[in-house]
Design a protein around this motif. Structure first.
Motif, PDB file in Angstrom:
ATOM      1  N   ARG A  63      40.583  39.687  39.029  1.00 28.94           N
ATOM      2  CA  ARG A  63      39.941  40.484  38.050  1.00 28.94           C
ATOM      3  C   ARG A  63      39.000  39.558  37.190  1.00 28.94           C
ATOM      4  N   ASP A 109      40.681  37.207  34.827  1.00 31.27           N
ATOM      5  CA  ASP A 109      41.184  36.004  35.533  1.00 31.27           C
ATOM      6  C   ASP A 109      39.982  35.075  35.507  1.00 31.27           C
ATOM      7  N   THR A 138      44.166  32.712  38.398  1.00 30.38           N
ATOM      8  CA  THR A 138      44.619  34.128  38.670  1.00 30.38           C
ATOM      9  C   THR A 138      46.126  33.702  38.459  1.00 30.38           C
ATOM     10  N   TYR A 158      47.303  50.828  34.131  1.00 32.54           N
ATOM     11  CA  TYR A 158      48.803  50.196  34.218  1.00 32.54           C
ATOM     12  C   TYR A 158      49.759  50.835  33.780  1.00 32.54           C
ATOM     13  N   ASP A 203      51.475  43.246  34.808  1.00 29.02           N
ATOM     14  CA  ASP A 203      50.808  44.557  34.231  1.00 29.02           C
ATOM     15  C   ASP A 203      51.374  44.577  32.895  1.00 29.02           C
ATOM     16  N   ARG A 223      47.223  44.665  28.401  1.00 28.17           N
ATOM     17  CA  ARG A 223      47.065  45.809  29.709  1.00 28.17           C
ATOM     18  C   ARG A 223      47.660  47.126  29.901  1.00 28.17           C
ATOM     19  N   ALA A 268      42.841  50.633  34.881  1.00 26.49           N
ATOM     20  CA  ALA A 268      42.866  49.527  35.879  1.00 26.49           C
ATOM     21  C   ALA A 268      41.614  48.568  35.996  1.00 26.49           C
ATOM     22  N   ASP A 269      41.815  47.334  36.008  1.00 26.75           N
ATOM     23  CA  ASP A 269      40.692  46.364  36.223  1.00 26.75           C
ATOM     24  C   ASP A 269      39.939  46.485  37.505  1.00 26.75           C
ATOM     25  N   ALA A 270      38.718  45.848  37.625  1.00 23.34           N
ATOM     26  CA  ALA A 270      38.281  45.740  38.898  1.00 23.34           C
ATOM     27  C   ALA A 270      38.981  44.455  39.539  1.00 23.34           C
ATOM     28  N   PHE A 271      39.123  44.604  40.891  1.00 25.37           N
ATOM     29  CA  PHE A 271      39.495  43.341  41.706  1.00 25.37           C
ATOM     30  C   PHE A 271      38.644  43.155  42.788  1.00 25.37           C
ATOM     31  N   ASP A 272      38.435  41.762  42.971  1.00 19.89           N
ATOM     32  CA  ASP A 272      37.525  41.074  43.901  1.00 19.89           C
ATOM     33  C   ASP A 272      38.665  40.188  44.989  1.00 19.89           C
ATOM     34  N   ALA A 317      36.413  49.034  38.628  1.00 17.04           N
ATOM     35  CA  ALA A 317      37.330  49.176  37.504  1.00 17.04           C
ATOM     36  C   ALA A 317      37.513  50.828  37.098  1.00 17.04           C
TER      37      ALA A 317
END
Length: 215
Positions: free
Chosen positions: A68, A71, A77, A104, A120, A124, A129-133, A172
């Motif tokens: 995220r 992170d 992370t 969350y 979570d 939060r 919800a956050d973006a996730f890569d 996100a």
């Protein structure tokens, strides 16, 4: 839930619940598995021993991380890595990574239980919800950060390392259009603040039955 994803061969021996593989680091308490709650001992063991959080097996040539923006800012992370095929399965099966869940949890499923490493909780809780890569790294780049004030406490996987590949898992989640319109009208003085507005500022309680919570 979206269409059920094929189970990776690595996870063939893992227990399942509702047709979904139970990740190796999932907390087992009260005679049941609690999706979304991490077993702290297993989480720390996975970080220290380079084990996949989904299947519990050692890594090969590639390690995948779900990262995220927060992170990246923190430099690590907190969740262990995954095999590429275990990440692919998680992106299909996990409501948070798939984008099915938009916020969350407000209250943790493991609230009050010992030995839990929450993913979570804290600031939060209840937020979009956050973006996730997805990040691909090599075992050579793998390193675990520890708390400087408590050297025995593992923070997570170091993100200040060379990355082989990055791709977006999910964007996100933000406030819904109706909530944004209501906020704009309030800012322009077109209507009085309404308590029914779905979007809440940080620290405010969330209304019931308006959002989906993570598993």
């Amino acid at each position: 839930m979206i269409a059920q994803a094929p189970v990776p061969m690595r996870c063939a021996g893992r227990p399942t619940l509702g047709g979904l593989v139970i990740p190796w680091i999932t907390l087992h308490a009260g005679g049941r598995y609690l999706f979304g709650a991490l077993d702290k001992a297993r989480r720390d063991l996975a970080l220290a021993e380079r084990l996949c959080q989904v299947c519990g097996q050692s890594f090969d040539e590639r390690i995948c991380l779900a990262v995220r923006p927060a992170d990246v800012h923190a430099g690590y992370t907190a969740e262990p890595g995954m095999h590429p095929e275990c990440l692919a399965y998680s992106v299909r099966a996990c409501p948070m990574l798939s984008g099915e869940v938009t916020r969350y949890r407000v209250t943790s499923a493991s609230s009050g239980l010992p030995g839990v490493a929450e993913a979570d909780d804290g600031p939060r809780a209840g937020r979009p919800a956050d973006a996730f890569d997805a990040w691909w790294i090599t075992p050579r780049s793998y390193g675990v950060k520890t708390d400087r004030e408590h050297p025995g406490q593992l923070l997570g996987i170091d993100l200040d390392v060379p990355v082989l590949r990055k791709r977006l898992i999910r964007p996100a989640a933000g406030p819904d259009p109706d909530s944004l319109l209501a906020l704009a009208r309030q800012a322009l003085g077109l209507e009085d603040p309404a308590p029914s507005c779905l979007y809440q500022p940080d620290g405010a309680s969330q209304p019931h039955n308006t959002v989906k919570e993570s598993e």
